[in-house]
Design an enzyme around this catalytic site. Structure first.
Site, mmCIF file in Angstrom:
data_model
loop_
_atom_site.group_PDB
_atom_site.id
_atom_site.type_symbol
_atom_site.label_atom_id
_atom_site.label_comp_id
_atom_site.label_asym_id
_atom_site.label_seq_id
_atom_site.Cartn_x
_atom_site.Cartn_y
_atom_site.Cartn_z
ATOM 1 N N LYS A 111 -0.994 2.315 -9.452
ATOM 2 C CA LYS A 111 -1.665 3.527 -9.044
ATOM 3 C C LYS A 111 -0.937 4.711 -9.858
ATOM 4 O O LYS A 111 -1.377 5.849 -10.109
ATOM 5 C CB LYS A 111 -1.031 3.660 -7.402
ATOM 6 C CG LYS A 111 -2.236 2.866 -6.843
ATOM 7 C CD LYS A 111 -1.620 2.584 -5.258
ATOM 8 C CE LYS A 111 -2.685 1.708 -4.432
ATOM 9 N NZ LYS A 111 -2.309 1.438 -2.989
ATOM 10 N N GLN A 131 2.343 2.370 1.142
ATOM 11 C CA GLN A 131 1.728 1.084 0.763
ATOM 12 C C GLN A 131 1.790 -0.031 1.739
ATOM 13 O O GLN A 131 2.778 -0.380 2.397
ATOM 14 C CB GLN A 131 2.281 0.686 -0.515
ATOM 15 C CG GLN A 131 1.975 -0.551 -1.235
ATOM 16 C CD GLN A 131 0.180 -0.345 -1.779
ATOM 17 O OE1 GLN A 131 -0.105 0.477 -2.260
ATOM 18 N NE2 GLN A 131 -0.262 -1.276 -1.749
ATOM 19 N N ASP A 175 -5.540 7.803 2.072
ATOM 20 C CA ASP A 175 -6.004 6.624 2.384
ATOM 21 C C ASP A 175 -6.962 6.487 3.477
ATOM 22 O O ASP A 175 -7.820 5.559 3.584
ATOM 23 C CB ASP A 175 -4.800 5.584 2.839
ATOM 24 C CG ASP A 175 -4.220 4.627 1.537
ATOM 25 O OD1 ASP A 175 -5.281 4.284 1.103
ATOM 26 O OD2 ASP A 175 -3.114 4.355 1.606
#
Ligand code: GUN
Length: 279
Positions: A49, A93, A116
């Site tokens: 990422k 995460q 997200d």
């Protein structure tokens, strides 16, 4: 032989288009990533990422927290990032170390920075078909369908795996294109029967050998979200690619399929967050 859906190439195209847009319009998006604990796979994802951010021109800040982090400490970091006007996107995460409540943490992320799409506000908006942050993996899969002109209307789609990250948001995405959608999970009575009827199969269980090639209907589109290691330590999906290729009309490889698309759509969402916040 099926068409192999090249997620690596499509992801690159998406990143290049974003990079061009960021440069052309002088955008200054910034992503904050929280990595908590020592999950080795998460460390790899986060590194990928950060590289993608660099390529696209997104500023990147990483917060590494030890596995002993307390829930209150995690929440207070999220609050700090929510209040930091420089930051457009916050990514926590998954998974978190045992004892930490990830959904409570997702709930705390400002919905405008929720790149997200895991905050209940965005989950709800996606479900009712309103503009929202679409979770990156389902979003990436929808982009693949679009790129390869795979029509979903009236098709029977079977998703294996009911996670909040992939399975559930995938339902809303497929429904928005008028597919008929079934989710299978560990308590499904006859998985083979369900999968055999599918025009589109999306395997998102995270374990090899649950969806087998003999379950796949001839001509089905096969999307493999799995990221597993085989006995030799090589990266592989949830489905045996070689065997499934004999049945599928389209199939995604692992690696080089869904994985890079997830990251490309994260980049897309960070740029979107920046634009929304600077309108
Ligand atoms: N872990 C596995 N996939 C994802 C994802 O898309 N987002 C986050 N935050 N964690 C993940």
């Amino acid at each position: 032989m099926p068409v192999i859906i090249d997620g690596k190439e499509l992801a690159k195209e998406i990143r290049m288009n974003l990079k061009e847009k960021v440069e052309r319009e002088g955008l200054k998006p910034k992503l904050a990533v929280i990595l908590c604990g020592d999950d080795p796979a998460s460390a790899v994802y986060v590194r990928n990422k950060s590289r993608a951010c660099e390529e696209v021109g997104i500023k990147y800040e990483e917060y590494k927290l030890p596995a002993t982090t307390k829930q209150e400490e995690l929440i207070s970091l999220i609050d700090k990032l929510n209040n930091d006007n420089e930051i457009d996107g916050i990514l926590l995460q998954s998974p978190l170390p045992k004892g930490l409540d990830i959904q409570e943490a997702f709930n705390r992320i400002d919905e405008k920075k929720d790149v997200d799409g895991f905050n209940p506000y965005n989950v709800g908006k996606l479900t009712i078909g309103q503009d929202s942050f679409v979770p990156c993996t389902p979003y990436g899969i929808m982009k693949m369908f679009e790129k390869y002109n795979i029509d979903l209307e009236g098709k029977k789609a079977v998703i294996v795996g009911r996670s909040n990250i992939v399975g559930k948001p995938m339902v809303a995405c497929l429904l928005s294109k008028n597919a008929t959608v079934t989710i299978c999970h560990s308590k499904t009575k006859d998985l083979a029967k369900e999968v055999k009827e599918a025009d589109i199969v999306i395997a998102a269980i995270g374990r090899r050998g649950i969806v087998t090639a003999d379950m796949i209907k001839d001509g089905a589109v096969v999307i493999d979200v799995g990221m597993n290691r085989n006995d030799e330590g090589k990266l592989c999906g949830d489905i045996d690619f070689g065997a499934a290729s004999k049945k599928a009309s389209y199939i995604t490889p692992v690696p080089g399929g869904v994985g890079p698309m997830t990251i490309a759509m994260l980049m897309n969402n960070v740029v979107k967050a920046y634009e929304n916040r600077h309108k």
